[in-house]
Design an enzyme around this catalytic site. Structure first.
Site, short mmCIF file in Angstrom:
data_model
loop_
_atom_site.label_atom_id
_atom_site.label_comp_id
_atom_site.label_asym_id
_atom_site.label_seq_id
_atom_site.Cartn_x
_atom_site.Cartn_y
_atom_site.Cartn_z
N GLY A 87 39.68 32.23 34.36
CA GLY A 87 39.14 32.27 35.71
C GLY A 87 39.65 33.54 36.37
N ARG B 45 43.12 37.27 39.42
CA ARG B 45 43.58 38.26 40.40
C ARG B 45 42.42 38.89 41.16
NH1 ARG B 45 45.31 43.58 36.95
NH2 ARG B 45 43.84 43.36 35.25
N ASP C 8 50.72 37.93 38.00
CA ASP C 8 51.17 38.03 39.40
C ASP C 8 50.01 38.21 40.37
OD1 ASP C 8 50.36 40.54 38.77
OD2 ASP C 8 52.30 41.51 39.04
N GLY C 9 48.78 38.22 39.84
CA GLY C 9 47.63 38.36 40.73
C GLY C 9 47.37 39.78 41.19
N ARG D 75 35.46 45.80 44.08
CA ARG D 75 34.46 45.89 43.00
C ARG D 75 33.15 45.30 43.48
NH1 ARG D 75 36.03 43.83 37.07
NH2 ARG D 75 35.87 41.78 38.01
N ARG E 124 29.88 35.53 34.07
CA ARG E 124 30.18 35.98 32.71
C ARG E 124 29.65 35.01 31.67
NH1 ARG E 124 35.19 38.78 33.92
NH2 ARG E 124 35.10 39.08 36.17
N ASP F 182 34.68 36.51 28.09
CA ASP F 182 34.85 36.42 29.55
C ASP F 182 34.69 37.79 30.21
OD1 ASP F 182 37.39 36.51 27.97
OD2 ASP F 182 38.23 37.08 29.90
N ASN F 183 34.58 38.84 29.41
CA ASN F 183 34.33 40.17 29.97
C ASN F 183 32.89 40.61 29.72
OD1 ASN F 183 36.96 40.32 30.86
ND2 ASN F 183 37.70 41.46 29.09
N ASP G 291 34.63 44.74 33.67
CA ASP G 291 36.06 44.67 33.38
C ASP G 291 36.57 45.85 32.56
OD1 ASP G 291 36.44 42.50 34.92
OD2 ASP G 291 37.11 41.15 33.34
P1 AMP Z 1 41.14 40.82 31.30
O1 AMP Z 1 41.06 40.67 29.82
O2 AMP Z 1 41.98 41.95 31.78
O3 AMP Z 1 39.78 40.88 31.91
O4 AMP Z 1 41.88 39.52 31.89
C1 AMP Z 1 41.87 38.26 31.27
C2 AMP Z 1 42.29 37.18 32.23
O5 AMP Z 1 43.61 37.39 32.68
C3 AMP Z 1 41.42 37.06 33.45
O6 AMP Z 1 41.26 35.70 33.74
C4 AMP Z 1 42.23 37.75 34.52
O7 AMP Z 1 41.95 37.25 35.80
C5 AMP Z 1 43.65 37.41 34.11
N1 AMP Z 1 44.63 38.40 34.56
C6 AMP Z 1 44.80 39.66 34.10
N2 AMP Z 1 45.80 40.28 34.74
C7 AMP Z 1 46.29 39.40 35.65
C8 AMP Z 1 47.34 39.44 36.62
N3 AMP Z 1 48.09 40.51 36.80
N4 AMP Z 1 47.54 38.33 37.38
C9 AMP Z 1 46.78 37.24 37.21
N5 AMP Z 1 45.81 37.13 36.31
C10 AMP Z 1 45.54 38.20 35.54
MG MG Z 2 38.37 39.97 32.43
#
Ligand code: AMP
Ligand code: MG
Length: 491
Positions: A91, A94, A126-127, A177, A184, A255-256, A265
């Site tokens: 989900g 962040r 950490d969001g 963004r 997705r 998910d991307n 992403d």
């Molecule tokens: P990504 O592959 O970078 O698109 O991220 C995969 C998942 O990790 C997604 O659900 C993002 O929301 C979550 N995510 C990535 N970085 C953070 C972060 N610093 N804090 C919280 N969730 C994160």
């Molecule tokens: Mg992602």
């Protein structure tokens, strides 16, 4: 007509879906937000007044200090296959969707803030997003848009001195963004995996109503199949577009993958310098699952996972037929793009071998991919200097001479004059792409609060097919002595 901040029109259709689709969550404020970048070009599309950039209320809103009336912040739920491994729940961990801005022509645009703080889906995170990753994502989206390739875009970056810890201490930034939708493949996978087929249909209906209205007239038994086929087509064409410009996404988890077939992403992505089919931009991808030449295959793999998630709506034969069409769609698209890069408008015997031999040659040489095609655009038998320039680029004329002579003979068979061909080739062979070293240079300056390089590079990326005299440096590979920046999933 453009509007100031407090006069924007919001119509939050995603927020009207049932609770199962999202968590209602407001951004967590950052400290002392300041506006690092504002995209006037996109603001015009969104009918946002350029004066917003100077309005302190904007940075406060994006930085999470204030909420804007009319917005309904939420974090969407999804799932996905990450590096081939099924993750039952993900989900927006962040990124927070503030709302859907609607324009006078009834276009709706998701306004999302990435790095806006924790949500129910943050897991171990950490969001937050670090400044470096927001700059990379902003520049990349705009570069992709400048190249004419479907993508999310960015309206702004709001930076802060709030510390964020990755491999080392960095500072936070929030990326604004913008996309027509952030839904997705994984959004569908989540509900299908939980056997919540009513929600699968609800989401499909939502996406079709807002983004594929051309299928609404079809009877339900055909509608979902036709829509799925369109998503497969768009994905195949997106992979072809990435291939032609030498772009490696790096994290093609399901998910991307955008349901609209747009680039989504940006993490450890790269446009390669030297042509290398096995190029892996993501240092965390040790097996090369998402290597450059794997992307078309992975695109299909992800479409297959989406197809499985839609089997309650799409008859199996129709889903299989759509997936079977992927390869031809991709091949046709990529062939058209590469032919255009080579100035081949006609289709003649021997073209396939000419193209194949070029890619073999580029692989062996090696050669800077973007520069090669830009120089080739200007190459003509009537100007020996342009041919010499090609040999210099290819290092060893003994390799390139024979191929160049074949290409010169081949373009002589085109109806276009050399001048016309050059113009056509330069309109598809960019002079500027967002090379990693350029992004890093912009980041290093931005960290020191110098945004001049950011604006300078944006001007190139916005019009990458123009010459931009005086900016040749940015059309080259990494400067001598540049230490290659390792890009990983850390962002
Ligand atoms: P990504 O592959 O970078 O698109 O991220 C995969 C998942 O990790 C997604 O659900 C993002 O929301 C979550 N995510 C990535 N970085 C953070 C972060 N610093 N804090 C919280 N969730 C994160
Ligand atoms: Mg992602």
């Amino acid at each position: 007509m453009t509007r100031p901040l407090h006069d924007l029109t919001w119509d939050n259709s995603f927020a009207r879906l049932p609770d199962a689709f999202a968590e209602r969550v407001a951004p967590t404020p950052v400290t002392e937000p300041w506006l690092l970048a504002f995209n006037e070009d996109l603001a015009a599309t969104l009918e946002i007044s350029p004066s917003v950039a100077a309005d302190p209320a904007f940075a406060r809103w994006i930085g999470g200090l204030d909420q804007l009336p009319g917005t309904e912040p939420l974090a969407a739920i999804y799932a996905g296959h990450q590096f081939g491994v099924w993750v039952p729940q993900l989900g927006d961990g962040r990124a927070i969707l503030l709302g859907e801005l609607t324009t006078s022509s009834h276009q709706r645009w998701d306004i999302q803030v990435k790095g806006a703080g924790m949500t129910r889906f943050s897991r171990m995170g950490d969001g937050r997003a670090v400044l470096r990753s927001t700059v990379r994502e902003y520049l990349a989206g705009e570069a992709m848009h400048g190249l004419g390739i479907p993508t999310t875009r960015s309206l702004a970056i709001v930076a802060s001195d709030l510390p964020v810890y990755r491999e080392r201490a960095e500072t936070a930034a929030v990326l604004v963004r913008v996309a027509r939708s952030h839904v997705r493949f994984g959004s569908f996978q989540l509900f299908a995996s939980r056997q919540q087929f009513a929600e699968v249909q609800q989401l499909a209906d939502y996406v079709i109503e807002h983004h594929f209205p051309e299928f609404l007239a079809l009877p339900a038994e055909d509608r979902y199949a036709a829509w799925f086929r369109e998503v497969v087509d768009r994905t195949a064409r997106l992979m072809a577009a990435w291939t032609a410009v030498g772009f490696n996404h790096g994290v093609m988890n399901s998910d991307n993958m955008s349901i609209l077939g747009i680039t989504l992403d940006y993490g450890p992505f790269a446009w390669f310098d030297d042509y290398d089919p096995a190029f892996i931009c993501n240092h965390s991808d040790s097996s090369g699952r998402y290597a450059f030449d794997q992307q078309p295959r992975v695109g299909l793999w992800n479409c297959a996972r989406l197809g499985e998630a839609l089997l309650s709506l799409v008859p199996e034969e129709a889903a299989v037929a759509a997936l079977e069409s992927y390869r031809d769609t991709f091949e046709l698209a990529v062939d058209g793009l590469i032919r255009a890069k080579l100035g081949l408008a006609r289709r003649l015997d021997g073209d396939a071998a000419l193209i194949r031999d070029l890619f073999d040659l580029m692989h062996q040489t090696p050669v800077d991919y973007t520069r090669f095609f830009r120089l080739l655009s200007a190459a003509t038998a009537s100007d020996p200097d342009t041919i010499t320039a090609m040999h210099v680029e290819l290092d060893d004329p003994s390799h390139s001479e024979a191929w160049l002579q074949r290409w010169i003979a081949r373009v002589a068979a085109e109806p276009a004059s050399d001048l016309e061909r050059r113009a056509a080739m330069e309109a598809v062979n960019p002079k500027f792409v967002l090379r990693n070293w350029i992004a890093q240079e912009v980041i290093d300056a931005a960290v020191a609060r110098d945004t001049a390089p950011f604006e300078q590079v944006m001007a190139l990326l916005r019009r990458p097919f123009d010459e931009h005299p005086g900016m040749e440096r940015y059309a080259e590979g990494p400067p001598e002595g540049t230490v290659e920046v390792a890009v990983s999933c850390s962002s």
